[in-house]
Every structure is written in structure tokens, then in C-alpha cells.
Write an enzyme that holds these catalytic residues in place. Structure first.
Site, short mmCIF file in Angstrom:
data_model
loop_
_atom_site.label_atom_id
_atom_site.label_comp_id
_atom_site.label_asym_id
_atom_site.label_seq_id
_atom_site.Cartn_x
_atom_site.Cartn_y
_atom_site.Cartn_z
N ASN A 91 0.74 -3.37 8.14
CA ASN A 91 1.78 -4.22 7.54
C ASN A 91 2.86 -3.38 6.87
O ASN A 91 4.03 -3.76 6.83
CB ASN A 91 1.15 -5.17 6.52
CG ASN A 91 0.37 -6.28 7.18
OD1 ASN A 91 0.94 -7.24 7.63
ND2 ASN A 91 -0.94 -6.14 7.26
N ALA A 93 0.81 -1.23 0.00
CA ALA A 93 0.00 0.00 0.00
C ALA A 93 0.84 1.28 0.00
O ALA A 93 0.29 2.36 0.20
CB ALA A 93 -0.93 -0.01 1.20
N HIS A 126 -0.90 7.24 4.06
CA HIS A 126 0.39 6.91 4.68
C HIS A 126 1.38 8.04 4.37
O HIS A 126 1.56 8.40 3.20
CB HIS A 126 0.96 5.60 4.12
CG HIS A 126 0.03 4.44 4.26
ND1 HIS A 126 -0.21 3.81 5.46
CD2 HIS A 126 -0.73 3.78 3.34
CE1 HIS A 126 -1.08 2.82 5.27
NE2 HIS A 126 -1.41 2.79 4.00
N1 LIG Z 1 1.61 -5.15 2.99
C1 LIG Z 1 0.65 -4.28 2.70
O1 LIG Z 1 0.91 -3.15 2.25
C2 LIG Z 1 -0.77 -4.65 2.90
C3 LIG Z 1 -1.13 -5.82 3.52
N2 LIG Z 1 -2.44 -6.19 3.64
C4 LIG Z 1 -2.77 -7.48 4.27
O2 LIG Z 1 -3.06 -8.40 3.23
C5 LIG Z 1 -3.93 -9.42 3.72
C6 LIG Z 1 -5.09 -9.64 2.76
O3 LIG Z 1 -5.89 -8.48 2.70
P1 LIG Z 1 -7.42 -8.57 2.22
O4 LIG Z 1 -7.52 -9.38 1.00
O5 LIG Z 1 -7.96 -7.21 2.24
O6 LIG Z 1 -8.06 -9.40 3.44
P2 LIG Z 1 -9.48 -10.14 3.45
O7 LIG Z 1 -9.81 -10.26 4.90
O8 LIG Z 1 -10.44 -9.49 2.53
O9 LIG Z 1 -9.17 -11.58 2.84
C7 LIG Z 1 -8.34 -12.51 3.48
C8 LIG Z 1 -8.95 -13.88 3.29
O10 LIG Z 1 -8.04 -14.85 3.81
C9 LIG Z 1 -8.75 -15.66 4.75
N3 LIG Z 1 -7.83 -16.13 5.79
C10 LIG Z 1 -7.39 -15.46 6.88
N4 LIG Z 1 -6.58 -16.22 7.61
C11 LIG Z 1 -6.51 -17.41 6.97
C12 LIG Z 1 -5.83 -18.61 7.24
N5 LIG Z 1 -5.09 -18.77 8.35
N6 LIG Z 1 -5.96 -19.65 6.37
C13 LIG Z 1 -6.73 -19.52 5.24
N7 LIG Z 1 -7.42 -18.40 4.95
C14 LIG Z 1 -7.31 -17.36 5.80
C15 LIG Z 1 -9.82 -14.76 5.29
O11 LIG Z 1 -10.84 -15.51 5.94
P3 LIG Z 1 -11.58 -14.86 7.24
O12 LIG Z 1 -12.26 -13.62 6.75
O13 LIG Z 1 -12.51 -15.96 7.64
O14 LIG Z 1 -10.50 -14.55 8.22
C16 LIG Z 1 -10.27 -14.05 4.04
O15 LIG Z 1 -11.15 -14.84 3.28
C17 LIG Z 1 -4.36 -8.96 5.13
O16 LIG Z 1 -3.55 -9.61 6.11
C18 LIG Z 1 -4.03 -7.46 5.11
O17 LIG Z 1 -3.80 -6.93 6.39
C19 LIG Z 1 -3.44 -5.41 3.12
C20 LIG Z 1 -3.12 -4.23 2.53
C21 LIG Z 1 -1.79 -3.72 2.43
O1 LIG Z 2 -3.86 -1.05 2.80
C1 LIG Z 2 -3.29 -0.20 3.49
O2 LIG Z 2 -3.43 1.03 3.33
C2 LIG Z 2 -2.29 -0.60 4.52
C3 LIG Z 2 -2.63 -1.77 5.30
O3 LIG Z 2 -3.77 -2.17 5.44
C4 LIG Z 2 -1.53 -2.48 5.95
O4 LIG Z 2 -0.37 -2.03 5.84
O5 LIG Z 2 -1.79 -3.52 6.58
#
Ligand SMILES: NC(=O)C1=CN([C@@H]2O[C@H](COP(=O)(O)OP(=O)(O)OC[C@H]3O[C@@H](n4cnc5c(N)ncnc54)[C@H](OP(=O)(O)O)[C@@H]3O)[C@@H](O)[C@H]2O)C=CC1
Ligand SMILES: O=C([O-])CC(=O)C(=O)O
Length: 252
Positions: free
Chosen positions: A175, A119, A203
Site C-alpha cells: 500500500n 508504514a 522500505h
Molecule cells: N498504508 C500503509 O502503509 C499500510 C497499509 N496496511 C493495510 O491496512 C489494512 C489493515 O491491516 P491489518 O490490521 O494488519 O489487517 P488485518 O488482516 O489484521 O485486519 C483486517 C480486518 O479487517 C477485516 N476485513 C477485511 N476485509 C473486510 C471487509 N470487506 N469488510 C469488513 N471487514 C473486513 C479482516 O477480516 P478477514 O481476516 O476475515 O479478511 C480483518 O479482521 C490492510 O489492508 C493492510 O494491507 C497495513 C500496513 C501499512
Molecule cells: O506495513 C508495511 O510495512 C507496509 C505494508 O504492509 C503495506 O504497505 O501494505
């Protein structure tokens, strides 16, 4: 063509599934079978509710877009099964034990761990922090309170301090702080704000060092199905996957 497995079939996975030029999604896994089936309908990929079955598939790379917990549970097994991994829930690597274990496993198995820019922007050249002094590194993140799962009617600082403590408290929201730490090799000072008047995930990155000064502010549109996650994070993974086979690599 690169064969991709999706670990986590939520919001980010759905964006990726609609933009598959340059790679092919072959398998998808989620604890909620319905979500994996949705991705399967979009892409023709096999859908799995068992990780053990999913990881046996013929895949080059697994994209984790699930949760910090999922990285703890499955990342090592992905590498042990001979696949590279993209880790979006990079906050998991705030745990030095897990980070070292994954690094050692990747070296031993000859696989790669990719951390996408997610992000934020500017992560590429911040890697100079590993060779040149950085004296200040601050991340100020501001989101709508609903993204943070809290309620407030005025702009409020909800956290100030170390990145590893912040990700423990807000594993779905900060994250990017751990991505900054991994890129620069430096601790990040984090401020997390909730602002009910703000609709974009914002951010600000402030860096001072021997190279000079750097200030970046990004105002991200949230994904429609998960306001905590910026649309840019999904675009960043699509870009990473498309670039894997490019002969010219751009950015440090
Ligand atoms: N590095 C970065 O810049 C960013 C990182 N992220 C991270 O990316 C990840 C994905 O984001 P997003 O798609 O929006 O999240 P969502 O919650 O929309 O989708 C994640 C999916 O994965 C499932 N899930 C969670 N834990 C597990 C597990 N242990 N085993 C199998 N399936 C699982 C969830 O199920 P359930 O809903 O039942 O938990 C959900 O269906 C998140 O951790 C988010 O914080 C997001 C944005 C920016
Ligand atoms: O999507 C974003 O803006 C950032 C975020 O959620 C993360 O870093 O986990």
C-alpha cells in the site's frame, strides 16, 4: 472529542483501541463478529457485523483498516453518510475510477479523505513532487517471505515494475507504493524482495529531482498478529487522529 468508527477490527484496530487518548472509539465493524466484539470489550464501542447498521452511528470519522476490497465496498458510503474517512488500504486508490469517484463524493458532501503516512516516513515533503520535477522515484520493499505468503530459502526479487500492478498482486503488502504515488503525483517504480533472514519490514525510498536527492530506509517492527503489517502503520493512524483538532499543524 472526535468520535471514531473502526472499519476492520484486525491487527491495526487492536493497536488503536489500546491508545485512545484524544479521541473516542464509538463503533466498530468487521465481517468477523468476534473481532468487532474484542474491540468493543477494549473500548466500550458498539460492535457491528452489518455495515449498514455501523454507518448509521453518530461518528465524525471512520478509520478503514480492513482491506483494499473493503475500500471498494464501503468508502463511498462512509462519505455519503456524512463521515470523514482515513484510508489505510490506500492501494485501492490505484484504481483511477475509484479514486475520482471518492474525490468527487468528498467534494460534494464536504467530507475529507485522509491518507496516513502508514508504514513509511517522509511522505509529507514528497508532496513537493506536485510542484517541482521528480526524475526518479523508486520504492524497494523487503519483507520476510511469510509476510508475502510465499516460500523461499534465499533473498529473491518477487516483483519489479509498476506500483498499480504490484498492489494487484500483493494487496496486503505494498500500500505504501500507492501512498507515495498520491503524495508525489508521480508513478513509482517498485521492487519487492523476499528475504528469509529479515525479520523487519524494510522500505527504501530513492528520489531524485530538482530539489536534490533523497534516500530513506526504514526498518519496521512487524505487528505481532500480522507480520505483513508494520507497527508504525497503526501508530501513524493514532497520531493522525490525535492531531485532527490541534491548532498548529506540523509538516507540509
Ligand atoms: N498504508 C500503509 O502503509 C499500510 C497499509 N496496511 C493495510 O491496512 C489494512 C489493515 O491491516 P491489518 O490490521 O494488519 O489487517 P488485518 O488482516 O489484521 O485486519 C483486517 C480486518 O479487517 C477485516 N476485513 C477485511 N476485509 C473486510 C471487509 N470487506 N469488510 C469488513 N471487514 C473486513 C479482516 O477480516 P478477514 O481476516 O476475515 O479478511 C480483518 O479482521 C490492510 O489492508 C493492510 O494491507 C497495513 C500496513 C501499512
Ligand atoms: O506495513 C508495511 O510495512 C507496509 C505494508 O504492509 C503495506 O504497505 O501494505
Amino acid at each position: 472529542m472526535i468520535k471514531v468508527g473502526l472499519l476492520g477490527c484486525g491487527n491495526v484496530a487492536h493497536v488503536i483501541a489500546k491508545e485512545t487518548e484524544g479521541f473516542s472509539i464509538k463503533a466498530c465493524f468487521d465481517l468477523m463478529p468476534r473481532r468487532a466484539e474484542e474491540i468493543s470489550k477494549l473500548t466500550g464501542a458498539g460492535s457491528f457485523s452489518s455495515f449498514e447498521e455501523f454507518i448509521k452511528e453518530d461518528l465524525d470519522i471512520v478509520v478503514e483498516a480492513a482491506s483494499v476490497t473493503a475500500v471498494h465496498e464501503f468508502a463511498r458510503e462512509v462519505l455519503e453518510n456524512g463521515k470523514d474517512i482515513v484510508i489505510l488500504s490506500v492501494g485501492a486508490l490505484a484504481d483511477p475510477g475509484l479514486k475520482n469517484e471518492l474525490k468527487d463524493t468528498a467534494k460534494r458532501t464536504g467530507r475529507k479523505i485522509y491518507i496516513p503516512s502508514g508504514a513509511i516516513m517522509g511522505l509529507d515533503n514528497l508532496k513537493i513532487g506536485r510542484i517541482s520535477n521528480i526524475s526518479k522515484l523508486l520504492l524497494r520493499t523487503t519483507k520476510n517471505p511469510r509476510s508475502l505468503g510465499i516460500e523461499t530459502d534465499k533473498k529473491t526479487m518477487v516483483f519489479s515494475g509498476r506500483a498499480d500492478e504490484c498492489i494487484r498482486q500483493f494487496p496486503k503488502n505494498i500500500n505504501v507504493a500507492i501512498a507515495l504515488e498520491l503524495a508525489t503525483g508521480h508513478d513509482v517504480e517498485v521492487e519487492l524482495w523476499a528475504d528469509p533472514d529479515l525479520q523487519r519490514n524494510t522500505h527504501e525510498i530513492i528520489v531524485e529531482g530538482d530539489f536534490g536527492n533523497f534516500y530513506l530506509k526504514i526498518e519496521n517492527k512487524p505487528c505481532p498478529d500480522n507480520p505483513a503489517t508494520s507497527y508504525l502503520a497503526a501508530l501513524s493512524i493514532i497520531t493522525l487522529l490525535r492531531n485532527l483538532e490541534e491548532p498548529i499543524k506540523i509538516g507540509t
